[in-house]
Design a protein around this motif. Structure first.
Motif: not given
Length: 308
Positions: A164-172, A182-198
């Motif tokens: 989200d370049f407007a808000r300067q975030t990256l969703s994990v 290959g293919g998508f998998l869930p994150t390591k744990n619930h806390s790993s789902v997050r938005k990182i400011q860039i």
């Protein structure tokens, strides 16, 4: 469990069947591999041990034999993985008492592990050396991990839509199964789902790169299988060319966290940014850095008080 289980079955066979019934398809592939490794150790250390012979003494001997070649924490993990199966055997009436009760966990003393990370000057030198072409390459990946502290599998799963370049975030919200098919998998744990400011530099660079790529496809995944060692080799070549400490991609994650801690960012904020399940994980991982910061704090306290 299946009806063909009986008290005279070898314990390693019972445990293998228990894994297949209760764990297969219910846990991550990496976790499954640990259970299967535990099963192999049981077969190796106690090939003649039957379910009916699972007394406290027999179980403690199994733990002791395992502990001869492993650290205490690894032995504790071994114990926890076996305990679930043993308690089920108790529920099924295959054994009369819980042999894991009051088990004593032994093991070799842990080796001193000092995490490898770059200092601020070294990281600046590394980033300046990256060749960020119009086409995606591993240098782009190195930049992303250095700037966000993401795990290897998390960074592989990043798509243009995650920015989200407007808000300067990256969703994990996912990882990439690079160890499997290959293919998508869930994150390591619930806390790993997050938005990182860039920062704005990442915004400028990746907004231009993402514009030319499919929205929902991983930026760094192509048709060939990805290996952790491949990316580490690219990073190592950069480190050698720059004359700086040689680290791995995971070392970049440590670098990211270390620089934030030294800059005065709170442990809680660093833990959330890294996707740790709790601050305890962050404190354990970066204990020596936190101790260094505490020493600086003592100096600051004394200088402040002496000036009163």
């Amino acid at each position: 469990m299946q009806q063909d289980i009986d008290k005279m079955q070898f314990f390693y066979e019972y445990y293998k069947q228990w894994i297949d019934v209760y764990k297969k398809g219910a846990i991550r592939e990496a976790t499954m591999a640990k259970y299967l490794m535990t099963q192999k150790w049981v077969e190796r250390l106690a090939p003649e041990l039957k379910v009916s012979e699972l007394t406290r003494t027999a179980y403690q001997k199994l733990l002791n034999d395992y502990a001869k070649e492993h650290e205490r924490q690894t032995t504790l993990d071994f114990h926890h993985q076996l305990k679930g199966a043993i308690l089920d055997a108790l529920d099924e009436g295959l054994i009369e008492r819980d042999p894991t009760r009051k088990a004593i966990i032994k093991g070799k003393s842990p080796r001193t592990k000092r995490i490898k990370y770059l200092n601020q000057f070294e990281l600046h030198t590394l980033i300046a050396h990256l060749d960020l072409r119009e086409e995606v390459n591993w240098d782009w990946f190195i930049l992303l991990v250095a700037k966000t502290g993401m795990r290897f599998s998390e960074a592989l799963a990043v798509t243009p839509a995650d920015f989200d370049f407007a808000r300067q975030t990256l969703s994990v919200s996912k990882t990439w199964d690079y160890k499997g098919d290959g293919g998508f998998l869930p994150t390591k744990n619930h806390s790993s789902v997050r938005k990182i400011q860039i920062d704005w530099q990442v915004v400028v660079k990746f907004s231009e790169l993402a514009r030319r790529l499919p929205e929902d496809q991983p930026i760094f995944v192509g048709e060939t299988k990805i290996y952790n060692s491949t990316v580490n080799d690219v990073l190592t070549r950069h480190c050698k060319a720059c004359g700086i400490s040689e680290i791995s991609i995971h070392g970049l994650r440590h670098t990211h966290a270390s620089l934030l801690l030294f800059a005065g960012v709170s442990i809680a904020s660093v833990a959330r940014r890294l996707g740790h399940a709790s601050m305890t994980t962050t404190q354990k991982t970066y204990l020596h850095i936190i101790q260094e910061l505490e020493n600086k704090d003592v100096d600051l306290v004394m200088r402040t008080l002496s000036g009163l």
